[in-house]
Design an enzyme around this catalytic site. Sequence first.
Site, mmCIF file in Angstrom:
data_model
loop_
_atom_site.group_PDB
_atom_site.id
_atom_site.type_symbol
_atom_site.label_atom_id
_atom_site.label_comp_id
_atom_site.label_asym_id
_atom_site.label_seq_id
_atom_site.Cartn_x
_atom_site.Cartn_y
_atom_site.Cartn_z
ATOM 1 N N GLY A 1 -7.470 -85.755 37.315
ATOM 2 C CA GLY A 1 -8.302 -84.611 38.109
ATOM 3 C C GLY A 1 -8.376 -84.942 39.701
ATOM 4 O O GLY A 1 -9.135 -84.573 40.293
ATOM 5 N N ASN B 1 -6.346 -80.531 27.165
ATOM 6 C CA ASN B 1 -7.660 -81.307 27.078
ATOM 7 C C ASN B 1 -8.757 -80.442 27.837
ATOM 8 O O ASN B 1 -8.769 -80.821 29.206
ATOM 9 C CB ASN B 1 -7.404 -82.733 27.388
ATOM 10 C CG ASN B 1 -8.845 -83.512 27.467
ATOM 11 O OD1 ASN B 1 -9.839 -82.975 26.999
ATOM 12 N ND2 ASN B 1 -8.752 -84.559 27.975
ATOM 13 N N LYS C 1 -11.795 -80.899 28.113
ATOM 14 C CA LYS C 1 -13.020 -81.757 28.408
ATOM 15 C C LYS C 1 -14.136 -80.769 28.036
ATOM 16 O O LYS C 1 -14.213 -80.192 26.897
ATOM 17 C CB LYS C 1 -13.068 -82.222 29.613
ATOM 18 C CG LYS C 1 -11.678 -82.796 30.056
ATOM 19 C CD LYS C 1 -11.464 -83.478 31.231
ATOM 20 C CE LYS C 1 -10.073 -84.190 31.472
ATOM 21 N NZ LYS C 1 -9.948 -84.763 32.625
ATOM 22 N N GLU D 1 -2.281 -92.085 30.876
ATOM 23 C CA GLU D 1 -2.907 -91.490 31.987
ATOM 24 C C GLU D 1 -3.364 -92.453 32.923
ATOM 25 O O GLU D 1 -4.774 -93.177 32.620
ATOM 26 C CB GLU D 1 -4.040 -90.799 31.353
ATOM 27 C CG GLU D 1 -3.795 -89.599 30.088
ATOM 28 C CD GLU D 1 -4.711 -88.737 30.059
ATOM 29 O OE1 GLU D 1 -4.314 -87.369 30.214
ATOM 30 O OE2 GLU D 1 -5.848 -88.924 29.751
ATOM 31 N N HIS E 1 -9.954 -91.714 25.534
ATOM 32 C CA HIS E 1 -9.699 -91.147 26.793
ATOM 33 C C HIS E 1 -10.206 -91.803 27.963
ATOM 34 O O HIS E 1 -11.369 -92.321 27.683
ATOM 35 C CB HIS E 1 -10.146 -89.557 26.955
ATOM 36 C CG HIS E 1 -9.861 -88.895 28.294
ATOM 37 N ND1 HIS E 1 -10.347 -88.862 29.270
ATOM 38 C CD2 HIS E 1 -8.697 -88.082 28.344
ATOM 39 C CE1 HIS E 1 -9.778 -88.547 30.382
ATOM 40 N NE2 HIS E 1 -8.826 -87.706 29.983
ATOM 41 N N GLU F 1 -12.241 -91.476 30.427
ATOM 42 C CA GLU F 1 -13.567 -91.119 30.751
ATOM 43 C C GLU F 1 -14.514 -91.473 29.473
ATOM 44 O O GLU F 1 -15.845 -91.927 29.837
ATOM 45 C CB GLU F 1 -13.557 -89.532 30.776
ATOM 46 C CG GLU F 1 -12.964 -88.783 32.004
ATOM 47 C CD GLU F 1 -12.639 -87.416 31.889
ATOM 48 O OE1 GLU F 1 -12.795 -86.748 30.977
ATOM 49 O OE2 GLU F 1 -11.773 -86.982 32.942
ATOM 50 N N SER G 1 -3.238 -84.827 36.660
ATOM 51 C CA SER G 1 -2.915 -84.007 37.745
ATOM 52 C C SER G 1 -1.597 -83.231 37.441
ATOM 53 O O SER G 1 -1.109 -83.114 38.424
ATOM 54 C CB SER G 1 -3.046 -84.765 39.033
ATOM 55 O OG SER G 1 -4.351 -84.819 39.414
#
Length: 253
Positions: A173, A8, A10, A167, A96, A98, A213
């Site tokens: 991250g 991914n 991003k 996730e 996702h 985000e 991560s």
Amino acid sequence: MKPLFVANWKMNKLQAQAEEFCKEFVEICALKEDIADIGIAPTFTAIPVVRNILSESPGIMLGAQNAHWCENGAHTGEVSPQMLAELGVEFVILGHSERRQFYGETSENVSKRAKAALSAHIKPIICIGETESEFKEGKTREVVKTQLIDSLKDLPDGNANVIIAYEPIWAIGTGLAATPEIAQNVHALVRSGLGDLYGEGVAREITILYGGSTKPNNIAELMSQKDIDGALVGGASLEPKSFAELIANGREA
Ligand code: PGA
């Protein structure tokens, strides 16, 4: 089932950088045996350049990071699954965290997006996961189960043609991956939730990815867990060597 590792990217990489990555990555992967499925989800703008290189390398699937539920219409700034299919996109990441956190994405919309993606022959990767405070308050199971059920509600019964990505938001991250035990517990919950919806046989066929991560040095432990079938990889997928190393370490676990 073969393990699956999905990059991914991003909002990273201009076209030339995407091209450079793919050339190097394909070279590294060409030396390996075909015992893992691999996907790359670039930004919309880098899809054609990635597609041109991957079309020579059939083991690697092309993805996107979002898709609308309509085929076309007055939806400024959106991209439809048919438009992605036209470019050769095979899977799409939906919901996702985000997008859920910063752009108001809801499970209800994810479910509509997933249904539309499937009808354009694009496989949805549906992301679910709890926030740090929900984790600390012991609400992980409740949150994940609700997101799973709501994100799948518009799909046809018995549809195994989806991928789920667990996730935990606190792991994305941050360099702080979930422990293999924590991840396995949630993956087992997701598997049993899928069993309730579609039956156990179908649930066993559905790939459940872990994301948050993952790195070349922690992937083996995660992949050794019974219900972890692969990974959705952010930061460690941006360099060809680290993504290839992560795949090599993970597929052997
Ligand atoms: P990360 O991101 O690997 O950088 O934690 C994973 C993701 O957001 O899909």
